[in-house]
Design a protein around this motif. Structure first.
Motif, mmCIF file in Angstrom:
data_model
loop_
_atom_site.group_PDB
_atom_site.id
_atom_site.type_symbol
_atom_site.label_atom_id
_atom_site.label_comp_id
_atom_site.label_asym_id
_atom_site.label_seq_id
_atom_site.Cartn_x
_atom_site.Cartn_y
_atom_site.Cartn_z
ATOM 1 N N TRP A 24 58.324 19.821 13.920
ATOM 2 C CA TRP A 24 58.078 18.523 14.536
ATOM 3 C C TRP A 24 56.683 18.030 14.171
ATOM 4 C CZ3 TRP A 24 59.757 22.611 17.824
ATOM 5 C CH2 TRP A 24 61.085 22.500 18.277
ATOM 6 N N VAL A 25 56.553 16.736 14.034
ATOM 7 C CA VAL A 25 55.245 16.099 13.862
ATOM 8 C C VAL A 25 55.125 15.009 14.921
ATOM 9 C CG1 VAL A 25 53.772 14.682 12.377
ATOM 10 C CG2 VAL A 25 55.071 16.590 11.388
ATOM 11 N N VAL A 26 54.032 15.065 15.683
ATOM 12 C CA VAL A 26 53.737 14.024 16.674
ATOM 13 C C VAL A 26 52.542 13.232 16.151
ATOM 14 C CG1 VAL A 26 53.152 13.511 19.067
ATOM 15 C CG2 VAL A 26 54.558 15.510 18.534
ATOM 16 N N PRO A 27 52.790 12.042 15.599
ATOM 17 C CA PRO A 27 51.676 11.303 14.989
ATOM 18 C C PRO A 27 50.728 10.677 15.997
ATOM 19 C CG PRO A 27 53.713 10.050 14.814
ATOM 20 C CD PRO A 27 54.089 11.389 15.362
ATOM 21 N N VAL A 28 51.152 10.560 17.254
ATOM 22 C CA VAL A 28 50.394 9.865 18.310
ATOM 23 C C VAL A 28 50.165 8.414 17.883
ATOM 24 C CG1 VAL A 28 48.385 9.890 19.840
ATOM 25 C CG2 VAL A 28 49.309 12.046 18.982
ATOM 26 N N ASP A 29 51.249 7.686 17.773
ATOM 27 C CA ASP A 29 51.185 6.278 17.397
ATOM 28 C C ASP A 29 51.604 5.402 18.571
ATOM 29 O OD1 ASP A 29 53.946 6.605 17.507
ATOM 30 O OD2 ASP A 29 54.206 6.612 15.336
ATOM 31 N N SER A 30 51.576 4.106 18.354
ATOM 32 C CA SER A 30 51.858 3.162 19.440
ATOM 33 C C SER A 30 53.301 3.228 19.922
ATOM 34 C CB SER A 30 51.537 1.733 18.984
ATOM 35 O OG SER A 30 52.291 1.400 17.826
ATOM 36 N N SER A 31 54.197 3.754 19.075
ATOM 37 C CA SER A 31 55.617 3.848 19.456
ATOM 38 C C SER A 31 55.998 5.198 20.041
ATOM 39 C CB SER A 31 56.493 3.563 18.226
ATOM 40 O OG SER A 31 56.239 2.269 17.706
ATOM 41 N N ASN A 32 55.027 6.101 20.210
ATOM 42 C CA ASN A 32 55.274 7.442 20.743
ATOM 43 C C ASN A 32 56.354 8.171 19.946
ATOM 44 O OD1 ASN A 32 53.425 6.957 22.855
ATOM 45 N ND2 ASN A 32 55.007 5.962 24.063
ATOM 46 N N HIS B 35 42.260 15.627 -1.020
ATOM 47 C CA HIS B 35 40.839 15.269 -0.844
ATOM 48 C C HIS B 35 40.519 14.965 0.620
ATOM 49 C CE1 HIS B 35 40.403 15.574 -5.064
ATOM 50 N NE2 HIS B 35 40.785 14.352 -5.400
ATOM 51 N N GLN B 36 40.964 15.829 1.523
ATOM 52 C CA GLN B 36 40.667 15.780 2.963
ATOM 53 C C GLN B 36 41.435 14.702 3.731
ATOM 54 O OE1 GLN B 36 36.394 15.303 3.341
ATOM 55 N NE2 GLN B 36 35.998 17.378 2.586
ATOM 56 N N VAL B 37 42.181 13.868 3.032
ATOM 57 C CA VAL B 37 42.797 12.691 3.636
ATOM 58 C C VAL B 37 44.313 12.829 3.659
ATOM 59 C CG1 VAL B 37 43.131 10.197 3.379
ATOM 60 C CG2 VAL B 37 40.876 11.199 2.989
ATOM 61 N N ILE B 38 44.939 12.322 4.716
ATOM 62 C CA ILE B 38 46.399 12.263 4.799
ATOM 63 C C ILE B 38 46.893 11.162 3.858
ATOM 64 C CG2 ILE B 38 48.361 11.789 6.312
ATOM 65 C CD1 ILE B 38 46.531 12.772 8.641
ATOM 66 N N VAL B 39 47.695 11.537 2.867
ATOM 67 C CA VAL B 39 48.171 10.555 1.895
ATOM 68 C C VAL B 39 49.639 10.194 2.106
ATOM 69 C CG1 VAL B 39 46.472 11.197 0.157
ATOM 70 C CG2 VAL B 39 48.714 12.341 0.169
ATOM 71 N N ASP B 40 50.359 10.993 2.919
ATOM 72 C CA ASP B 40 51.743 10.651 3.211
ATOM 73 C C ASP B 40 52.231 11.446 4.419
ATOM 74 O OD1 ASP B 40 54.140 9.302 2.911
ATOM 75 O OD2 ASP B 40 54.443 9.890 0.820
ATOM 76 N N SER C 112 44.844 10.446 15.129
ATOM 77 C CA SER C 112 46.288 10.297 14.929
ATOM 78 C C SER C 112 46.632 10.770 13.526
ATOM 79 C CB SER C 112 46.726 8.842 15.139
ATOM 80 O OG SER C 112 46.073 7.980 14.224
ATOM 81 N N ILE C 113 47.913 11.007 13.306
ATOM 82 C CA ILE C 113 48.375 11.450 11.986
ATOM 83 C C ILE C 113 48.893 10.222 11.256
ATOM 84 C CG2 ILE C 113 49.941 12.970 10.732
ATOM 85 C CD1 ILE C 113 49.914 14.861 13.113
ATOM 86 N N GLU C 114 48.016 9.613 10.491
ATOM 87 C CA GLU C 114 48.340 8.381 9.770
ATOM 88 C C GLU C 114 47.766 8.429 8.363
ATOM 89 O OE1 GLU C 114 48.162 4.573 12.134
ATOM 90 O OE2 GLU C 114 46.848 5.817 13.371
#
Length: 450
Positions: free
Chosen positions: A22-30, A42-47, A372-374
Motif C-alpha cells: 500500500w502507498v498512502v500519498p497523503v493527498d487532498s483526496s485521502n 536524484h533524491q526526488v520522487i519522479v513517479d 506527501s508522496i508526490e
C-alpha cells in the motif's frame, strides 16, 4: 491499435524503486493505493504508479520490495527540544514551572555545552529515525551543534534560533542570542537538510522590545517564528498581571501573528483567540503527551480544526514526554479529541496522519518539498510493516497506522532518497556511540532528578 500504441515503451533507468503493498500519498483526496511503486531519482520522487506499470517503464539500480508494508511520507515532529533527550525522566510528575525552575534550568546551567547538545541531539535523531520521523522542528541552545548531529544522522531539521532575555551558557542577553543565531543560520545555508526559524522562547521570557526585533529580522530574512504560547493557565495569568492582556493578544499587538507563526501547545485558547489564529493563518503545534504529563491541560483541537487553523503535532522534548514517538502522539491526539468532544467522528485517522505529515510541512514552510508522496518532492519516506500478529488483521491501513501501529513496526526510513534506518541498523550511527553518549552524560545529570 493506433500507431502510438504500437510504439515500444521507453524504459527509464532510475536509482531506486520502492514497491509496496500500500502507498498512502497523503493527498487532498485521502487516496490509498494498493500494489503501487514509488520511483526515486536524484533524491526526488519522479513517479508514483501501479507496480505492474512501474516494472515495464523503469529499471532501477536498487529495488526494495515491501509485500506486507504501507509506505507513507516521513513523519515530521512539529515541536521538540532534541537536546533534552538526555534529560529524559528528570523530575517527573512536576508541574511546568516547578519542573523548569527547580530542575531543568539548573541542570542546563550546569551541563549544557556545545558538546552536550551535539551528543544529545544525535541520540534524539536516532530515536526519531527509528520511529519514522524524517524531520523535526527544534528549539534549543547551540543550534549549530544540533545541525551537526542531524547532518551526521541524515535527518532533516528545521532549527529554531532560540532567543531569551536571561543569560545561559550559550548567550548573555537577547542581542547575543540573536547574533549567535544568525551566525548559525549562515553556517548551514548550503545544507539541503537544514532550515531555520526564529524561536523566541515564550511571552513570559521575552520582552516587547525583543519581540519587535524578532519580527523585524523574521521579515528581513524571510523566516518563520516559533514560540511557546498559551501552554499553561499560570502563563496567561502572569501576562494579564504584567501587560493587561493575554499572551496571544500581546504578540498580536506587536505584529507577530501571520502565516509563518507557529504556536507551540495552544492549550488554553478562547473562541475569539482561535478566530484570531485562523484570521492570521497561524499554525498550532499540538503536544498532547507533554501537555498531559505536565498537567497543562488539553488543547481545543476540534475547535481549531473546525476554524481551519492548521494543526500539526509535536512531542515536545523527551524530558517532558518522555518519548520522541510520533505514532503514540498521533494516536493520543485522535483519542483525546474524541473523548473531549464526546464525538467519535472527530479527528479521523486520515486527518491525524495529515497532522504529522503535510500539515507539519506547511507549518515550517516545507510543504513544497516534503510532507506527501508526490512527483517532484523529496523522497522522505517510511515503511511500516502491517503483518505482525500483534496488529493483525488489517482492514484499513490508514486506520491501522493511527490506532494499531507503533514505532516498533517501522522497518525503513528514507530521507531525501537515502536509507537512514532499516531493521534496527542506522546508516551513519553506531550503537556503541549512542551507548557511550548515555554513559558519559547520565552520571552528570543524575543529581537533578530530585
Amino acid at each position: 491499435m493506433t500507431k502510438q500504441e504500437q510504439l515500444p515503451t521507453l524504459v527509464t533507468h532510475v536509482e531506486l524503486m520502492i514497491e509496496a503493498r500500500w502507498v498512502v500519498p497523503v493527498d487532498s483526496s485521502n487516496n490509498l493505493h494498493e500494489f503501487y511503486t514509488v520511483v526515486i531519482h536524484h533524491q526526488v520522487i519522479v513517479d508514483v504508479l501501479p507496480t505492474a506499470q512501474a516494472r515495464i517503464r523503469y529499471t532501477a539500480t536498487e529495488s526494495v520490495v515491501l509485500d506486507d508494508h504501507v509506505l507513507i511520507p516521513g513523519l515530521i515532529n512539529a515541536h521538540t527540544h532534541a537536546a533534552m533527550t538526555l534529560m529524559r525522566g528528570i523530575a517527573d510528575d512536576q508541574p511546568l514551572m516547578i519542573w523548569l525552575n527547580n530542575h531543568i534550568w539548573p541542570a542546563e546551567r550546569a551541563i549544557v555545552t556545545e558538546r552536550y547538545v551535539e551528543d544529545a541531539s544525535l541520540l534524539a535523531s536516532a530515536e526519531m529515525l527509528s520511529g519514522g520521523t524524517t524531520c523535526f522542528n527544534d528549539m534549543y541552545f547551540y543550534p549549530q551543534a544540533t545541525a551537526a548531529a542531524a547532518s551526521k544522522a541524515g535527518i532533516r531539521a528545521h532549527l529554531g534560533l532560540t532567543v531569551l532575555e536571561f543569560p545561559t551558557n550559550y548567550a548573555a542577553d537577547a542581542d547575543d542570542y540573536l547574533q549567535k543565531g544568525f551566525e548559525a543560520h549562515d553556517s548551514w545555508r548550503s545544507n539541503p537538510l537544514i532550515s531555520s526559524s526564529l524561536a523566541p522562547h515564550a511571552p513570559y521570557t521575552i520582552s516587547n522590545q525583543t519581540f519587535e526585533k524578532v519580527l523585524t529580522y523574521a521579515e528581513q530574512l524571510g523566516l518563520g517564528i516559533h514560540t511557546h504560547l498559551h501552554e499553561t493557565r499560570d502563563e496567561i495569568s502572569q501576562s494579564e498581571a504584567s501587560y493587561g492582556v493575554r499572551p496571544i493578544q500581546r504578540v498580536a499587538d506587536i505584529g507577530l501573528l501571520g502565516p509563518g507563526f507557529i504556536a507551540a501547545h495552544g492549550v488554553h485558547l478562547m473562541p475569539h483567540e482561535i478566530d484570531m489564529l485562523a484570521e492570521y493563518g497561524c499554525h498550532v503545534a499540538h503536544c498532547p503527551a507533554s501537555n498531559l504529563k505536565l498537567g497543562s491541560g488539553i488543547a481545543p483541537i476540534s475547535a481549531l480544526l473546525k476554524n481551519n487553523v492548521n494543526v500539526c503535532i509535536g512531542t515536545d522534548g523527551a524530558a517532558s514526554n518522555n518519548r520522541l514517538d510520533m505514532f503514540s502522539e498521533m494516536r493520543l491526539a485522535a483519542l483525546l479529541s474524541k473523548g473531549v468532544t464526546e464525538d467519535a467522528s472527530v479527528l479521523p485517522a486520515h486527518q491525524a496522519l495529515k497532522m504529522v505529515t503535510i500539515n507539519a510541512a506547511r507549518a515550517i514552510g516545507l510543504e513544497n518539498k516534503v510532507g506527501s508522496i508526490e512527483i517532484g518532492k523529496q523522497a522522505d519516506l517510511v515503511a511500516v510493516k502491517l503483518s505482525d500478529f500483534s496488529i493483525s488483521p488489517c482492514y484499513d491501513p490508514v486506520s491501522h497506522l493511527v490506532y494499531s501501529c507503533g514505532r516498533e513496526h517501522v522497518t525503513h526510513t528514507w530521507v531525501a532518497g537515502e536509507l537512514r534506518y532499516s531493521h534496527g541498523t542506522y546508516a551513519n550511527i553506531e550503537p556503541v556511540e549512542l551507548k557511550e553518549i548515555i554513559q558519559t552524560w547520565q552520571p552528570k545529570l543524575r543529581q537533578y532528578k530530585h
